[in-house]
Design a protein around this motif. Structure first.
Motif, mmCIF file in Angstrom:
data_model
loop_
_atom_site.group_PDB
_atom_site.id
_atom_site.type_symbol
_atom_site.label_atom_id
_atom_site.label_comp_id
_atom_site.label_asym_id
_atom_site.label_seq_id
_atom_site.Cartn_x
_atom_site.Cartn_y
_atom_site.Cartn_z
ATOM 1 N N ASN A 1 -18.440 -24.411 33.708
ATOM 2 C CA ASN A 1 -17.789 -23.118 33.520
ATOM 3 C C ASN A 1 -18.737 -21.936 33.818
ATOM 4 O OD1 ASN A 1 -16.642 -20.848 32.316
ATOM 5 N ND2 ASN A 1 -15.723 -22.019 30.652
ATOM 6 N N LYS A 2 -18.619 -21.406 35.027
ATOM 7 C CA LYS A 2 -19.573 -20.337 35.439
ATOM 8 C C LYS A 2 -19.391 -19.040 34.677
ATOM 9 C CE LYS A 2 -16.256 -21.380 38.311
ATOM 10 N NZ LYS A 2 -15.763 -22.006 39.477
ATOM 11 N N GLU A 3 -18.123 -18.742 34.307
ATOM 12 C CA GLU A 3 -17.888 -17.502 33.565
ATOM 13 C C GLU A 3 -18.632 -17.558 32.222
ATOM 14 O OE1 GLU A 3 -13.763 -16.650 33.069
ATOM 15 O OE2 GLU A 3 -14.150 -14.716 32.125
ATOM 16 N N ILE B 1 -23.972 -18.659 50.034
ATOM 17 C CA ILE B 1 -22.522 -18.747 50.183
ATOM 18 C C ILE B 1 -22.109 -19.593 48.997
ATOM 19 C CG2 ILE B 1 -20.655 -19.686 51.610
ATOM 20 C CD1 ILE B 1 -22.532 -19.123 54.034
ATOM 21 N N LEU B 2 -21.574 -18.956 47.954
ATOM 22 C CA LEU B 2 -21.404 -19.628 46.666
ATOM 23 C C LEU B 2 -19.944 -19.839 46.296
ATOM 24 C CD1 LEU B 2 -24.147 -17.815 44.529
ATOM 25 C CD2 LEU B 2 -24.211 -20.104 45.500
ATOM 26 N N ASN B 3 -19.045 -19.473 47.197
ATOM 27 C CA ASN B 3 -17.631 -19.679 46.886
ATOM 28 C C ASN B 3 -16.962 -20.453 48.020
ATOM 29 O OD1 ASN B 3 -14.612 -18.539 47.099
ATOM 30 N ND2 ASN B 3 -15.248 -18.691 44.979
ATOM 31 N N GLY B 4 -16.499 -21.662 47.685
ATOM 32 C CA GLY B 4 -15.909 -22.547 48.690
ATOM 33 C C GLY B 4 -14.591 -22.023 49.234
ATOM 34 N N THR B 5 -13.776 -21.449 48.349
ATOM 35 C CA THR B 5 -12.450 -20.969 48.761
ATOM 36 C C THR B 5 -12.556 -19.886 49.830
ATOM 37 O OG1 THR B 5 -11.634 -21.450 46.559
ATOM 38 C CG2 THR B 5 -10.329 -19.915 47.871
ATOM 39 N N THR B 6 -13.402 -18.891 49.581
ATOM 40 C CA THR B 6 -13.516 -17.798 50.558
ATOM 41 C C THR B 6 -14.177 -18.283 51.845
ATOM 42 O OG1 THR B 6 -15.460 -17.126 49.318
ATOM 43 C CG2 THR B 6 -13.483 -15.810 49.018
ATOM 44 N N TYR C 1 -9.362 -26.084 45.654
ATOM 45 C CA TYR C 1 -10.641 -25.364 45.692
ATOM 46 C C TYR C 1 -10.575 -24.064 44.901
ATOM 47 C CZ TYR C 1 -11.418 -28.298 49.828
ATOM 48 O OH TYR C 1 -11.548 -29.348 50.679
ATOM 49 N N ALA C 2 -9.394 -23.411 44.976
ATOM 50 C CA ALA C 2 -9.302 -22.058 44.423
ATOM 51 C C ALA C 2 -9.221 -22.081 42.902
ATOM 52 C CB ALA C 2 -8.073 -21.358 44.992
ATOM 53 N N GLU C 3 -9.638 -20.991 42.276
ATOM 54 C CA GLU C 3 -9.472 -20.824 40.832
ATOM 55 C C GLU C 3 -7.979 -20.684 40.536
ATOM 56 O OE1 GLU C 3 -12.267 -20.687 38.612
ATOM 57 O OE2 GLU C 3 -13.034 -21.503 40.467
ATOM 58 N N ARG C 4 -7.600 -20.848 39.226
ATOM 59 C CA ARG C 4 -6.184 -20.712 38.858
ATOM 60 C C ARG C 4 -5.662 -19.356 39.332
ATOM 61 N NH1 ARG C 4 -6.273 -22.265 32.757
ATOM 62 N NH2 ARG C 4 -8.461 -22.278 33.302
ATOM 63 N N ALA D 1 -10.223 -14.236 41.474
ATOM 64 C CA ALA D 1 -11.634 -14.467 41.134
ATOM 65 C C ALA D 1 -12.412 -14.940 42.366
ATOM 66 C CB ALA D 1 -11.737 -15.504 40.020
ATOM 67 N N ASP D 2 -11.749 -15.653 43.249
ATOM 68 C CA ASP D 2 -12.408 -16.096 44.486
ATOM 69 C C ASP D 2 -12.440 -14.965 45.508
ATOM 70 O OD1 ASP D 2 -12.759 -19.030 43.965
ATOM 71 O OD2 ASP D 2 -10.586 -18.961 43.777
ATOM 72 N N VAL D 3 -11.244 -14.467 45.884
ATOM 73 C CA VAL D 3 -11.182 -13.554 47.030
ATOM 74 C C VAL D 3 -11.773 -12.177 46.741
ATOM 75 C CG1 VAL D 3 -9.266 -14.773 48.111
ATOM 76 C CG2 VAL D 3 -8.783 -12.857 46.592
ATOM 77 N N ARG E 1 -20.475 -14.230 39.410
ATOM 78 C CA ARG E 1 -20.928 -14.977 38.220
ATOM 79 C C ARG E 1 -22.000 -15.984 38.609
ATOM 80 N NH1 ARG E 1 -14.663 -15.489 37.027
ATOM 81 N NH2 ARG E 1 -14.421 -13.565 35.850
ATOM 82 N N LYS E 2 -21.823 -16.602 39.780
ATOM 83 C CA LYS E 2 -22.779 -17.645 40.179
ATOM 84 C C LYS E 2 -24.148 -17.050 40.522
ATOM 85 C CE LYS E 2 -19.184 -20.835 41.752
ATOM 86 N NZ LYS E 2 -18.321 -21.178 42.889
ATOM 87 N N ILE E 3 -24.173 -15.907 41.215
ATOM 88 C CA ILE E 3 -25.489 -15.326 41.543
ATOM 89 C C ILE E 3 -26.122 -14.768 40.255
ATOM 90 C CG2 ILE E 3 -24.743 -12.970 42.234
ATOM 91 C CD1 ILE E 3 -27.428 -15.000 44.046
ATOM 92 N N LYS F 1 -21.079 -29.647 49.253
ATOM 93 C CA LYS F 1 -19.726 -29.227 48.866
ATOM 94 C C LYS F 1 -19.764 -28.431 47.570
ATOM 95 C CE LYS F 1 -16.708 -32.220 51.347
ATOM 96 N NZ LYS F 1 -15.982 -33.464 51.400
ATOM 97 N N GLY F 2 -19.349 -27.186 47.656
ATOM 98 C CA GLY F 2 -19.479 -26.286 46.513
ATOM 99 C C GLY F 2 -18.249 -26.234 45.636
ATOM 100 N N ALA F 3 -17.200 -26.938 45.994
ATOM 101 C CA ALA F 3 -15.978 -26.923 45.184
ATOM 102 C C ALA F 3 -15.260 -28.245 45.397
ATOM 103 C CB ALA F 3 -15.083 -25.752 45.596
HETATM 104 N N1 HSE Z 1 -13.127 -21.611 43.115
HETATM 105 C C1 HSE Z 1 -14.483 -22.045 43.224
HETATM 106 C C2 HSE Z 1 -14.853 -22.043 44.701
HETATM 107 C C3 HSE Z 1 -14.618 -23.416 42.644
HETATM 108 O O1 HSE Z 1 -13.952 -21.954 45.532
HETATM 109 O O2 HSE Z 1 -16.043 -22.128 45.029
HETATM 110 C C4 HSE Z 1 -16.019 -23.892 42.481
HETATM 111 O O3 HSE Z 1 -16.751 -23.096 41.612
#
Ligand code: HSE
Length: 396
Positions: free
Chosen positions: A98-100, A151-156, A182-185, A189-191, A198-200, A294-296
């Motif tokens: 949980n990164k948050e 590059i810390l977000n897989g979705t974007t 991959y995306a958050e609920r 938060a991703d886009v 939060r990750k950085i 693979k980040g997600a």
């Molecule tokens: N939604 C996040 C991502 C999941 O796309 O990177 C992994 O933290």
């Protein structure tokens, strides 16, 4: 030793599957029997072979002395924070994806864990399946890290890759990423860049030892990137990536920023595509170190959670050397502490406002090095003459 899994969503169900299917290897790596205990979820049990393990009451986890480790995969601040805090106070180790939670409450939970002689580990919170947190606080602890760009977000990254490769529509690429888990609920938060922020914040706090609050980091998402930006970037030898950056400055403060950035195609970060993440770490002794993977996604992330479970199980009474504090003062250096160049695109000619050499195409320019404040002044001037359609920093 029993493991309680909190939350049976994408990551939590992956953790249960790995604990069951790889029980022998996990117990052997931990040096003791490790087995799946209760699975806490507010929803009705799913049709899984371990449905009898589902519970709804967290107090059953706290009162069971056989449970040594709690794996939190609920996400969000509450009830995850209260659950982990009380588990640590009861002498149980906790691991989380949980990164948050780690970005907001990491210092406090690490300190509670220390006080109770247990571990709080969060390898899965940044970079999914990439071994990243542990190498940063152990293998690179004497390296003198000066800069992190990731590059810390897989979705974007998935969305941007589709836009570059296939000229895909933004919303079509986003639905695809959501379908693949991959995306958050809430995909904002991703886009909008909050997840990368939060990750950085976590990486920066971990590496430089003091909390960098996500709320202090200037954060922009990819929601304004257009097909025209993509076309021009390609034409001039750049890709566009959502970059999360942090830099240790000479005054002991940290500059950090999350935004889309033009990245030269000869940079290793430029070729990172789809759901892959990469983190480029610059350090005094090692030079550049690149983490990639693979980040997600369910199994890569669950695998990192299980690795933390093994680490906790095998190091009972041996506290991992991961720690940072909430400093008395902010460590953020301010958005004006670094200068960068920007790509800008307008609806009409603004050559008079930018040095001649900066023009790269019709109504497209690269600015000289500017602080954020200087760039704001330039944007105001531009808006007096033309409409500013895009502005994206250049990563160099
Ligand atoms: N939604 C996040 C991502 C999941 O796309 O990177 C992994 O933290």
């Amino acid at each position: 030793m029993k493991i309680a899994v909190l939350g049976h969503g994408t990551v939590g169900s992956g953790v249960c599957e790995i604990l069951l299917s790889r029980a022998r290897e996990i117990s052997s790596a931990a040096g003791k029997p490790v087995e799946l205990g209760p699975v806490l979820d507010i929803r009705e049990p799913e049709n899984v072979p371990y449905s009898e393990k589902f519970i709804k009451d967290f107090s059953a986890v706290l009162s069971d002395p056989e449970i040594g480790i709690v794996a939190e995969c609920i996400g969000g601040l509450e009830p995850a924070y209260s659950y982990i805090k009380s588990a640590l106070e009861c002498g149980k180790s906790a691991v989380t994806s949980n990164k948050e939670l780690v970005a907001e409450k990491g210092a406090e939970l690490l300190s509670i864990a220390r006080a109770h002689n247990v571990n709080f580990l969060f390898e899965a919170s940044v970079g999914g399946g990439i071994p990243l947190i542990r190498p940063l606080y152990s293998a690179m602890n004497a390296a003198g890290i000066t800069e992190i760009a990731g590059i810390l977000n897989g979705t974007t990254n998935y969305i941007l890759t589709k836009m570059f490769r296939f000229g895909a529509d933004y919303s079509e690429a986003l639905s695809d990423a959501q379908r693949l888990g991959y995306a958050e609920r809430d995909p904002s938060a991703d886009v909008l860049g909050w997840d990368a922020c939060r990750k950085i914040a976590i990486l920066s706090s971990l590496v430089w030892g003091s909390t960098l609050k996500p709320s202090e980091i200037p954060t922009e998402g990819i929601d304004k990137i257009t097909a025209d930006d993509v076309k021009i970037a390609e034409q001039f030898g750049f890709s566009i990536k959502l970059l999360a950056r942090a830099k240790f400055l000479e005054n002991g403060k940290i500059f950090a920023k999350v935004s889309p950035a033009f990245v030269k195609t000869d940079s290793p970060l430029s070729t990172v595509s789809d759901v892959f993440n990469a983190v480029l770490v610059k350090a005094e002794t090692t030079g550049d170190v690149l983490f990639y993977g693979k980040g997600a996604g369910k199994m890569p992330t669950a695998s990192a959670v299980v690795a933390d479970i093994i680490e906790c199980a095998k190091s009972e009474n041996n506290i991992a050397d991961v720690f940072w504090e909430d400093g008395a003062q902010s460590v953020f250096a301010g958005s004006d502490s670094v200068s960068e160049r920007y790509f800008i695109r307008t609806d009409s000619d603004i050559s008079g406002l930018i040095p001649e050499a900066g023009k790269i195409a019709e109504h497209a320019y690269i600015t000289p090095l500017l602080t954020a404040g200087e760039f704001s002044v330039l944007k105001e001037k531009i808006n007096e003459h033309a409409k500013l359609l895009s502005n994206i920093p250049i990563y160099e």
